[in-house]
Design an enzyme around this catalytic site. Structure first.
Site: not given
Ligand SMILES: Cc1cc2nc3c(=O)[nH]c(=O)nc-3n(C[C@H](O)[C@H](O)[C@H](O)COP(=O)(O)O)c2cc1C
Length: 405
Positions: A276, A300, A331, A354
């Protein structure tokens, strides 16, 4: 009801506090000259679950239920938040081409990703600290997701123990993993996730740089002090470190691994392993060469290096580079069913959500996650029907017109 649950349900939010104050002022003799028969508090109410029309409706309710510090942790992007904004802006550069003759009832949006059968091409993206949103945290998210047939990718930093998440529902579930330098510790964590039912492991390789100024600017409003490493929080490490990223004031958990690390941990993963955080065709090809089973195109959610491109605009390049050899998930910024239709038309196999389901969780708990996903599913079906497509296989690039800058 646990103490935490009770506090979440009955605690005095900022908005309630302001409304009480407004009510007090409205009833005050000082304001008797006020002719408006309805005090402010009568004009305002929190909309109910049945009134939610789109994913966006959940966010303000989620906001009202959270502290600013926790909300900002969820909402922020890196540095100037350019990528955070661009992720949403990118949907304006892809238009949907409508074709008549198909009703939403005739749409079959089902698919299969690495052995997981699903009614809609939607996953819950891994995200940590879900207990900031609701006391049930990841367990509640999993319940809401499973109620709609949506598989969940549980974050390595899940805010409730993986055992509790596993017991909460029985839908398909993967686990996310951040590189851990000590291979014994890495193996132990991967074994833990797999022994609790993770059918695949998603290794996150992005977010090497992450600096959240939004939180720093809020430091006087209750924001968390920055962890002791990384820009803006770095001196303790910078002074003492003689090697590695810490000597530059960078977060020591990042910037240490190379592609070879994926080979090193591969023997610890019994099932499929995805990567990812891919944003170039070149890196996607490396993943294919390394025998990775799938990739997630992700920046992310704009939380990594600022000024990265949006994922939607790099998606076609990556899909072409992969050439159908492994599934490409995507994503970052997806909020509406039509957003998802655009990504599928550009070649994604599925989309991960996310922040959006977190808004559902924060607003109404597991029921909110369920309702939010049902809304996106219905929007997806309608947008697909409007493009004249009844299956995902038929949803190709002719369904969209792209106008990327
Ligand atoms: C509060 C928060 C915590 C996150 N923690 C992780 C994590 O621990 N591991 C990870 O791979 N991605 C993490 N992400 C990223 C999400 O997996 C994802 O890539 C992202 O939220 C996608 O964008 P969106 O929020 O606009 O849908 C996190 C995102 C948010 C908003």
């Amino acid at each position: 009801m646990s103490t935490l649950d009770h506090r979440w349900r009955h605690g005095l939010s900022r908005r309630q506090a302001l409304l009480s104050l407004a009510g007090l002022l409205a009833g005050s003799p000082l304001l008797r000259a006020q002719l408006d028969p309805r005090p402010l508090k009568d004009h305002r109410r929190v909309p109910g679950l049945d009134e939610m029309l789109s994913a966006f409706d959940f966010e303000p309710i989620c906001f009202a239920n959270m502290t600013l510090r926790n909300y900002d942790y969820m909402a922020h992007g890196g540095d100037s938040e350019f990528t955070l904004r661009r992720n949403r802006e990118a949907f304006e550069w892809v238009q949907l081409v409508t074709r008549p003759g198909v009703s939403a009832d005739g749409v079959d949006a089902s698919t299969e990703v690495l052995g997981v059968k699903m009614k809609y091409p939607i996953f819950i993206a891994p995200s940590t600290r879900q207990r900031d949103c609701h006391p049930d945290g990841d367990a509640g998210m999993y319940q809401g997701a499973t109620a709609t047939g949506t598989p969940m990718i549980v974050a390595s930093g899940s805010s409730v123990p993986i055992q509790r998440v596993a017991e909460a529902a029985n839908g398909p579930r993967w686990s996310q993993f951040y590189p851990i330098e000590n291979l014994t510790a890495a193996r132990e964590q991967l074994e833990l996730f797999q022994s609790h039912g993770a059918r695949a492991i998603v290794v996150t390789v992005d977010q090497q740089a992450s600096n959240y100024e939004r939180d720093l600017h809020n430091r006087n409003l209750g924001a968390a002090p920055r962890p002791a490493a990384g820009r803006g929080g770095g001196p303790p490490n910078r002074r003492t470190a003689t090697r590695g990223p810490a000597q530059y004031g960078a977060d020591p958990r990042r910037f240490w691994y190379s592609w070879q690390y994926l080979d090193e941990i591969r023997p610890f993963v019994k099932g499929q392993m995805l990567v990812k955080g891919i944003v170039t065709g070149e890196d996607a090809k490396i993943c294919v060469e390394k025998g990775i089973d799938g990739i997630v195109v992700s920046n992310h959610g704009g939380r990594g290096l600022d000024y990265e491109p949006s994922t939607l605009e790099v998606l076609p390049e990556i899909v072409d580079a992969v050439g159908g050899k492994i599934p490409v998930l995507v994503d970052s910024g997806f909020r509406r069913g039509s957003d998802l239709v655009k990504a599928i038309a550009l070649g994604a196999k599925a989309v991960c959500l996310g922040r959006a389901p977190r808004w559902g969780l924060g607003a109404f708990g597991p029921a909110g996650v369920q309702r939010l996903l049902e809304i996106i599913q219905a929007e997806f079906r309608e947008a697909m029907a409007s493009t004249g497509r009844t299956t995902l296989a038929a949803l190709d690039r002719t369904a969209v017109r792209t106008n990327f800058p």
